[in-house]
Design a protein around this motif. Sequence first.
Motif, PDB file in Angstrom:
ATOM      1  N   ALA A  51       0.832  -1.208   0.000  1.00 56.12           N
ATOM      2  CA  ALA A  51       0.000   0.000   0.000  1.00 56.12           C
ATOM      3  C   ALA A  51       0.868   1.260   0.000  1.00 56.12           C
ATOM      4  N   SER A  52       2.025   1.195   0.639  1.00 54.34           N
ATOM      5  CA  SER A  52       2.896   2.369   0.707  1.00 54.34           C
ATOM      6  C   SER A  52       3.427   2.760  -0.664  1.00 54.34           C
ATOM      7  N   ALA A  53       3.489   1.797  -1.590  1.00 57.85           N
ATOM      8  CA  ALA A  53       4.004   2.090  -2.937  1.00 57.85           C
ATOM      9  C   ALA A  53       2.914   2.600  -3.874  1.00 57.85           C
ATOM     10  N   MET A  54       1.645   2.454  -3.491  1.00 56.13           N
ATOM     11  CA  MET A  54       0.552   2.824  -4.396  1.00 56.13           C
ATOM     12  C   MET A  54       0.557   4.304  -4.787  1.00 56.13           C
ATOM     13  N   PRO A  55       0.854   5.252  -3.888  1.00 54.31           N
ATOM     14  CA  PRO A  55       0.911   6.651  -4.343  1.00 54.31           C
ATOM     15  C   PRO A  55       1.907   6.858  -5.480  1.00 54.31           C
ATOM     16  N   LEU A  56       3.089   6.234  -5.373  1.00 56.84           N
ATOM     17  CA  LEU A  56       4.084   6.358  -6.439  1.00 56.84           C
ATOM     18  C   LEU A  56       3.568   5.751  -7.738  1.00 56.84           C
ATOM     19  N   ILE A  57       2.916   4.592  -7.626  1.00 58.11           N
ATOM     20  CA  ILE A  57       2.407   3.911  -8.826  1.00 58.11           C
ATOM     21  C   ILE A  57       1.337   4.753  -9.509  1.00 58.11           C
ATOM     22  N   ILE A  58       0.441   5.331  -8.719  1.00 59.92           N
ATOM     23  CA  ILE A  58      -0.628   6.151  -9.294  1.00 59.92           C
ATOM     24  C   ILE A  58      -0.072   7.437  -9.899  1.00 59.92           C
ATOM     25  N   ILE A  59       0.890   8.064  -9.208  1.00 62.07           N
ATOM     26  CA  ILE A  59       1.513   9.286  -9.743  1.00 62.07           C
ATOM     27  C   ILE A  59       2.212   8.982 -11.070  1.00 62.07           C
ATOM     28  N   GLY A  60       2.973   7.875 -11.098  1.00 67.68           N
ATOM     29  CA  GLY A  60       3.643   7.487 -12.333  1.00 67.68           C
ATOM     30  C   GLY A  60       2.656   7.190 -13.444  1.00 67.68           C
ATOM     31  N   SER A  61       1.519   6.590 -13.082  1.00 66.11           N
ATOM     32  CA  SER A  61       0.492   6.282 -14.081  1.00 66.11           C
ATOM     33  C   SER A  61      -0.110   7.556 -14.671  1.00 66.11           C
ATOM     34  N   VAL A  62      -0.300   8.575 -13.836  1.00 66.10           N
ATOM     35  CA  VAL A  62      -0.864   9.841 -14.318  1.00 66.10           C
ATOM     36  C   VAL A  62       0.069  10.478 -15.343  1.00 66.10           C
ATOM     37  N   PHE A  63       1.382  10.523 -15.022  1.00 63.14           N
ATOM     38  CA  PHE A  63       2.341  11.106 -15.964  1.00 63.14           C
ATOM     39  C   PHE A  63       2.418  10.291 -17.253  1.00 63.14           C
ATOM     40  N   MET A  64       2.255   8.972 -17.114  1.00 60.88           N
ATOM     41  CA  MET A  64       2.263   8.122 -18.306  1.00 60.88           C
ATOM     42  C   MET A  64       1.047   8.416 -19.181  1.00 60.88           C
ATOM     43  N   LEU A  65      -0.122   8.548 -18.563  1.00 58.18           N
ATOM     44  CA  LEU A  65      -1.336   8.843 -19.332  1.00 58.18           C
ATOM     45  C   LEU A  65      -1.259  10.204 -20.006  1.00 58.18           C
ATOM     46  N   ILE A  66      -0.621  11.165 -19.343  1.00 59.22           N
ATOM     47  CA  ILE A  66      -0.464  12.491 -19.951  1.00 59.22           C
ATOM     48  C   ILE A  66       0.468  12.410 -21.163  1.00 59.22           C
ATOM     49  N   SER A  67       1.603  11.715 -20.992  1.00 57.30           N
ATOM     50  CA  SER A  67       2.581  11.650 -22.083  1.00 57.30           C
ATOM     51  C   SER A  67       2.064  10.855 -23.276  1.00 57.30           C
ATOM     52  N   GLN A  68       1.133   9.932 -23.020  1.00 51.77           N
ATOM     53  CA  GLN A  68       0.590   9.104 -24.097  1.00 51.77           C
ATOM     54  C   GLN A  68      -0.899   9.380 -24.309  1.00 51.77           C
ATOM     55  N   PHE A  69      -1.309  10.614 -24.069  1.00 49.13           N
ATOM     56  CA  PHE A  69      -2.722  10.972 -24.159  1.00 49.13           C
ATOM     57  C   PHE A  69      -3.262  10.662 -25.562  1.00 49.13           C
ATOM     58  N   PRO A  70      -4.458  10.041 -25.636  1.00 52.72           N
ATOM     59  CA  PRO A  70      -4.979   9.613 -26.947  1.00 52.72           C
ATOM     60  C   PRO A  70      -5.533  10.766 -27.794  1.00 52.72           C
ATOM     61  N   PHE A  71      -4.695  11.761 -27.985  1.00 51.09           N
ATOM     62  CA  PHE A  71      -5.048  12.887 -28.849  1.00 51.09           C
ATOM     63  C   PHE A  71      -3.765  13.331 -29.525  1.00 51.09           C
ATOM     64  N   GLU A  72      -3.599  12.931 -30.783  1.00 55.04           N
ATOM     65  CA  GLU A  72      -2.305  13.054 -31.464  1.00 55.04           C
ATOM     66  C   GLU A  72      -1.757  14.474 -31.486  1.00 55.04           C
ATOM     67  N   PRO A  73      -2.557  15.506 -31.762  1.00 59.55           N
ATOM     68  CA  PRO A  73      -1.990  16.868 -31.732  1.00 59.55           C
ATOM     69  C   PRO A  73      -1.354  17.210 -30.389  1.00 59.55           C
ATOM     70  N   VAL A  81       7.899  20.262 -27.757  1.00 56.16           N
ATOM     71  CA  VAL A  81       8.444  21.127 -26.700  1.00 56.16           C
ATOM     72  C   VAL A  81       9.359  20.368 -25.747  1.00 56.16           C
ATOM     73  N   GLY A  82       9.464  19.044 -25.940  1.00 56.61           N
ATOM     74  CA  GLY A  82      10.390  18.251 -25.143  1.00 56.61           C
ATOM     75  C   GLY A  82       9.867  17.773 -23.803  1.00 56.61           C
ATOM     76  N   LEU A  83       8.559  17.907 -23.579  1.00 57.98           N
ATOM     77  CA  LEU A  83       8.000  17.506 -22.285  1.00 57.98           C
ATOM     78  C   LEU A  83       7.742  16.006 -22.192  1.00 57.98           C
ATOM     79  N   GLN A  84       7.492  15.350 -23.328  1.00 60.66           N
ATOM     80  CA  GLN A  84       7.113  13.944 -23.277  1.00 60.66           C
ATOM     81  C   GLN A  84       8.200  13.078 -22.636  1.00 60.66           C
ATOM     82  N   SER A  85       9.446  13.337 -22.972  1.00 61.34           N
ATOM     83  CA  SER A  85      10.540  12.538 -22.409  1.00 61.34           C
ATOM     84  C   SER A  85      10.638  12.728 -20.904  1.00 61.34           C
ATOM     85  N   PHE A  86      10.346  13.951 -20.416  1.00 60.91           N
ATOM     86  CA  PHE A  86      10.390  14.194 -18.976  1.00 60.91           C
ATOM     87  C   PHE A  86       9.237  13.490 -18.268  1.00 60.91           C
ATOM     88  N   PHE A  87       8.051  13.493 -18.887  1.00 57.70           N
ATOM     89  CA  PHE A  87       6.913  12.781 -18.299  1.00 57.70           C
ATOM     90  C   PHE A  87       7.173  11.277 -18.266  1.00 57.70           C
TER      91      PHE A  87
END
Length: 440
Positions: free
Chosen positions: A31-53, A61-67
């Motif tokens: 359970a202690s690791a779940m916040p990290l997993i959820i935070i990482g999942s949010v950044f992953m969903l943002i970087s791979q958002f299903p909207f190509e533009p 702008v170079g943000l995807q690699s950081f996310f």
Amino acid sequence: MSNNNLINKINKVAKGIGNQRHLLSLRDGMASAMPLIIIGSVFMLISQFPFEPFTLWLQRVGLQSFFNKASDSTFGIIGLVVTFSIAYNLGNYYKINKFAAGLLSLASFILLTPTLATEYGGGFPFRYMGSSGLFVGIIVSLITTEIYRWFEYKNIMIKMPDSVPPSVSKAFSAIIPGFAIISLWIFVSIILFKLDIENIHSLVQSTLGRSLGLLSNTLPGIILVILIQCFFWMFGIHGAQVTGPIIEPLLLQASDMNRVAYLAGQELPNILTYEFLYNFVFTGGAGCLFALAILLFFRSKSEENKMLGKISFPPTCFQVPESILFGYPIIMNLKVVIPFVLAPVTTAIITYYAMDLGFVAKPIGAVIPWTTPPIIAGFLATGGQISGAIIQIITITINTLIYLPFFLRDDKIKLNAEIESQLDNAEEDFSNVDLNNFTF
């Protein structure tokens, strides 16, 4: 044997399992690791958002690699976090120096993990610091804490004068047990080296992981987990807490494998992941109770069920079905055991084959918070694929049909009871009327 005696024995066994300190420590450590997993999942969903533009803009702008790096850095240390946290929590249960137990477990885990030689020096692979290191981390933390407990209970440690600050005294008290623990794991490393086993993680994964993997890597195994959870829920025991310490590390490993493959643009290897069980199968919580919440809210005729529907529908939309579990009730109610078990099993089978045949996208490894409403959860868990939402609409509809005859029977019984109660009250009121007060 009477039913009450059988129920008491089942409850006793279930509570014994649920209160076992090692399982509790494992559960709390995960359970202690779940916040990290959820935070990482949010950044992953943002970087791979299903909207190509949008994703093209992130690349430009170079943000995807950081996310993506944010996702790797959070998922990539859950093995370390769980190792420390399990030892810390177990030490807390034993009332020993929990911080020392956590640090020594962490050091032992690092000691056993193979290093990488690069032009920049030595290093450790993200793979074993993350989900692939969970099994070794669990074993090391439990053994290390038990050894530390033995030394502390036997009082084999350096004692400092009372004038020394407690923090310094505690630090020195860990030296003797710490030396013994690190020496033990060095000895284990030497034995593995002599046996030409260079990677303890691969060894544990191919032995213990493969055996336990039958529960998480196969559809019959997942169905067995569902049946076990439903069985304990029927007696008022939190089913996920019973199976979680065993099954969740395996499911999180499968999720992380999908995450890595998804970011690399490769075929997703796993269907049965953490999201599959907790987002796709258990819609509305245990027993797929979102379907029953819909019936209570929209189809109830009895006042009791109408009131329960109004109370239970909003929280059940967010996977909190306790008002139905205890208010309907589900617990200790054998009249609803069939739909309570049949709904999640049917959902698992339909969803599994829909993904296996390619009709529905597989989970991408983004662990969606368990409170995410159904349909939205399916959409997000598949990386914004509409098929993830559609399969949940289909399974919720099927679950509603499964619950429907049982609900209608219950609602009719309650409605008749309410009508009889109203008639009895009316007759009682009429019988209390004094006819002598009336004149004609």
